[in-house]
Design an enzyme around this catalytic site. Sequence first.
Site, PDB file in Angstrom:
ATOM      1  N   SER A 135       0.865  -1.166   0.000  1.00 35.89           N
ATOM      2  CA  SER A 135       0.000   0.000   0.000  1.00 35.89           C
ATOM      3  C   SER A 135       0.907   1.223   0.000  1.00 35.89           C
ATOM      4  O   SER A 135       1.740   1.373   0.894  1.00 35.89           O
ATOM      5  CB  SER A 135      -0.869  -0.028   1.257  1.00 35.89           C
ATOM      6  OG  SER A 135      -1.592   1.170   1.391  1.00 35.89           O
ATOM      7  N   LYS A 161      -1.049  -1.082  -4.463  1.00 40.75           N
ATOM      8  CA  LYS A 161      -2.249  -0.303  -4.135  1.00 40.75           C
ATOM      9  C   LYS A 161      -1.805   1.112  -3.859  1.00 40.75           C
ATOM     10  O   LYS A 161      -0.821   1.321  -3.147  1.00 40.75           O
ATOM     11  CB  LYS A 161      -2.930  -0.931  -2.913  1.00 40.75           C
ATOM     12  CG  LYS A 161      -3.751   0.006  -2.038  1.00 40.75           C
ATOM     13  CD  LYS A 161      -4.466  -0.768  -0.940  1.00 40.75           C
ATOM     14  CE  LYS A 161      -4.597   0.048   0.333  1.00 40.75           C
ATOM     15  NZ  LYS A 161      -5.165  -0.742   1.448  1.00 40.75           N
ATOM     16  N   LYS A 163      -3.034   5.043  -2.586  1.00 40.86           N
ATOM     17  CA  LYS A 163      -4.072   5.823  -1.920  1.00 40.86           C
ATOM     18  C   LYS A 163      -4.544   6.905  -2.879  1.00 40.86           C
ATOM     19  O   LYS A 163      -3.726   7.504  -3.595  1.00 40.86           O
ATOM     20  CB  LYS A 163      -3.499   6.460  -0.650  1.00 40.86           C
ATOM     21  CG  LYS A 163      -3.130   5.439   0.412  1.00 40.86           C
ATOM     22  CD  LYS A 163      -4.375   4.792   1.001  1.00 40.86           C
ATOM     23  CE  LYS A 163      -4.035   3.921   2.195  1.00 40.86           C
ATOM     24  NZ  LYS A 163      -5.241   3.320   2.797  1.00 40.86           N
ATOM     25  N   ASP A 188      -7.221   2.875  -2.991  1.00 44.61           N
ATOM     26  CA  ASP A 188      -7.941   2.925  -1.712  1.00 44.61           C
ATOM     27  C   ASP A 188      -8.236   4.379  -1.385  1.00 44.61           C
ATOM     28  O   ASP A 188      -7.319   5.193  -1.250  1.00 44.61           O
ATOM     29  CB  ASP A 188      -7.063   2.292  -0.619  1.00 44.61           C
ATOM     30  CG  ASP A 188      -7.770   2.204   0.732  1.00 44.61           C
ATOM     31  OD1 ASP A 188      -8.947   2.626   0.829  1.00 44.61           O
ATOM     32  OD2 ASP A 188      -7.140   1.708   1.689  1.00 44.61           O
ATOM     33  N   GLU A 213     -11.052   0.412  -3.240  1.00 48.62           N
ATOM     34  CA  GLU A 213     -11.304   0.112  -1.830  1.00 48.62           C
ATOM     35  C   GLU A 213     -11.984   1.296  -1.144  1.00 48.62           C
ATOM     36  O   GLU A 213     -11.528   2.441  -1.247  1.00 48.62           O
ATOM     37  CB  GLU A 213      -9.950  -0.206  -1.171  1.00 48.62           C
ATOM     38  CG  GLU A 213     -10.038  -0.680   0.264  1.00 48.62           C
ATOM     39  CD  GLU A 213      -8.646  -1.040   0.815  1.00 48.62           C
ATOM     40  OE1 GLU A 213      -7.699  -1.251   0.020  1.00 48.62           O
ATOM     41  OE2 GLU A 213      -8.513  -1.097   2.048  1.00 48.62           O
ATOM     42  N   ASP A 238     -13.480  -1.985   3.336  1.00 45.43           N
ATOM     43  CA  ASP A 238     -12.529  -2.082   4.440  1.00 45.43           C
ATOM     44  C   ASP A 238     -13.258  -1.560   5.680  1.00 45.43           C
ATOM     45  O   ASP A 238     -13.930  -2.341   6.396  1.00 45.43           O
ATOM     46  CB  ASP A 238     -11.270  -1.259   4.083  1.00 45.43           C
ATOM     47  CG  ASP A 238     -10.261  -1.092   5.207  1.00 45.43           C
ATOM     48  OD1 ASP A 238     -10.533  -1.519   6.343  1.00 45.43           O
ATOM     49  OD2 ASP A 238      -9.175  -0.504   4.982  1.00 45.43           O
ATOM     50  N   LYS A 262      -9.212  -6.844   8.363  1.00 47.75           N
ATOM     51  CA  LYS A 262      -8.174  -6.402   9.303  1.00 47.75           C
ATOM     52  C   LYS A 262      -8.586  -6.900  10.664  1.00 47.75           C
ATOM     53  O   LYS A 262      -9.680  -6.586  11.144  1.00 47.75           O
ATOM     54  CB  LYS A 262      -8.094  -4.878   9.339  1.00 47.75           C
ATOM     55  CG  LYS A 262      -7.469  -4.254   8.119  1.00 47.75           C
ATOM     56  CD  LYS A 262      -7.408  -2.749   8.244  1.00 47.75           C
ATOM     57  CE  LYS A 262      -6.872  -2.147   6.962  1.00 47.75           C
ATOM     58  NZ  LYS A 262      -7.136  -0.698   6.890  1.00 47.75           N
ATOM     59  N   GLY A 290      -3.643  -3.984   6.348  1.00 46.13           N
ATOM     60  CA  GLY A 290      -2.638  -3.637   7.347  1.00 46.13           C
ATOM     61  C   GLY A 290      -2.940  -2.288   7.966  1.00 46.13           C
ATOM     62  O   GLY A 290      -3.707  -1.504   7.415  1.00 46.13           O
TER      63      GLY A 290
HETATM   64  O1  OSB Z   1      -7.061   1.786   4.688  1.00 44.79           O
HETATM   65  O2  OSB Z   1      -5.819   0.116   4.418  1.00 44.79           O
HETATM   66  C1  OSB Z   1      -6.014   1.228   4.918  1.00 44.79           C
HETATM   67  C2  OSB Z   1      -2.900   2.296   6.869  1.00 44.79           C
HETATM   68  C3  OSB Z   1      -3.468   2.965   7.915  1.00 44.79           C
HETATM   69  C4  OSB Z   1      -4.834   3.101   7.957  1.00 44.79           C
HETATM   70  C5  OSB Z   1      -5.634   2.556   6.954  1.00 44.79           C
HETATM   71  C6  OSB Z   1      -5.060   1.862   5.907  1.00 44.79           C
HETATM   72  C7  OSB Z   1      -3.670   1.766   5.841  1.00 44.79           C
HETATM   73  C8  OSB Z   1      -2.956   1.137   4.751  1.00 44.79           C
HETATM   74  C9  OSB Z   1      -1.572   0.646   5.031  1.00 44.79           C
HETATM   75  O3  OSB Z   1      -3.377   1.064   3.615  1.00 44.79           O
HETATM   76  C10 OSB Z   1      -1.434  -0.820   5.036  1.00 44.79           C
HETATM   77  C11 OSB Z   1      -0.076  -1.225   5.574  1.00 44.79           C
HETATM   78  O4  OSB Z   1       0.882  -1.158   4.806  1.00 44.79           O
HETATM   79  O5  OSB Z   1       0.004  -1.587   6.765  1.00 44.79           O
HETATM   80 MG    MG Z   2      -8.185   0.561   3.351  1.00 46.81          MG
END
Ligand code: OSB
Ligand code: MG
Length: 368
Positions: A135, A161, A163, A188, A213, A238, A262, A290
């Site tokens: 991510s 992925k 953001k 995402d 996402e 999510d 998660k 994560g």
């Molecule tokens: O939405 O998946 C998410 C990190 C913090 C809060 C929300 C998210 C995320 C990530 C990071 O996308 C995932 C990771 O590398 O741990």
């Molecule tokens: Mg997410």
Amino acid sequence: MKIEAITLRELQMPLVHFFETSFGRTYTRRVLLLTLHCDGLEGWGECVAGEGPFYSEEYIEGAWDVITRYLANVLIGKTLHAGREVPALLSRVRGNPMAKAALENAVWDAEAQEKQLPLWKLLGGSRREITCGVSIGIQDSHEQLLQKIETERAAGYQRIKVKVKPGWDVEVLEKIRAHWPEILLSCDANSAYTLADEQHLKSFDRFKLLMIEQPLWSDDFYFHARLQKHVETALCLDEAIRTARDAEAALELGACRIINIKVGRVGGFSEALAIHNVAERFDIPVWCGGMLESGVGRVHNVALSTLPNFKLPGDVSASKRYWKEDIIEPEVEVSPKGAISVSDKAGRGYDLRPHLIEKLTVRQQTLK
Ligand code: OSB
Ligand code: MG
């Protein structure tokens, strides 16, 4: 195992690189770790709550408070046999899934040691190797993002992925696809859009994404279902999926075609397994998300990802992407093919680094 005492620790861990989502930027993770002291065994759990209540309502101060005030005392002095027993014991407290998950997962962690079984086997896992994606947060420039993708591709990660948010989306995806027309790519939004963006989100279809996402509100299924009818790209939920009941409702409505699980968001391994099973029944693949975890949460994510319906690469990646030094031994490593292999060792399969944990700890409290 009798739970004799519980230690809470806050660790401050600077990220190797800041992480930015549509709700803000993080430079340093404040990690809440729990240790259950039971019959000479130590079960460890991580509370993945953020520094502020932006991903969900939970945040570290609130989680610390609800654990010390309402949750820990329910377990202290009790003799438990399995992590599965924990949700019912904590059910009087409403919500607070991340706080509850830290406790429940610590019990599973201890249970695996007591039963001399690898945690992944105790959870019902079957994969010997899990596939990894990354991510990648919002960057200061498009060039920086493309550079990061290049680096992660070279490291072997199987899915990228990125953001997105209004103003950091189509142009970015356009540039990525111009460089890498074929890679497994998803985005995402962390709830950055509304239904007024329906046409805009539909325009993402041309990028052939694996999924979008959580585009809409963090508590919504109904309007995601409406959006899913309108766009060709699979939606993935999510934030909105907190329970197996949520998963069933969302899938019956057609709100998504993929679910991100998660373990923190859903209150622990028991609920994560239940969601996994609901999705499997609907023939919907899941993957492990994560929350920028330290080693403790990370290896729990690795164990969960071995379940059979974790069919897509997760956001579970190598320790060194996040930390100069992780608090576990060995660190989580990813092969050049973008996979993590699971060990046959009993318990979580990774040791802790007590000196480093001590060095990073900024507060600590033991409840008896
Ligand atoms: O939405 O998946 C998410 C990190 C913090 C809060 C929300 C998210 C995320 C990530 C990071 O996308 C995932 C990771 O590398 O741990
Ligand atoms: Mg997410």
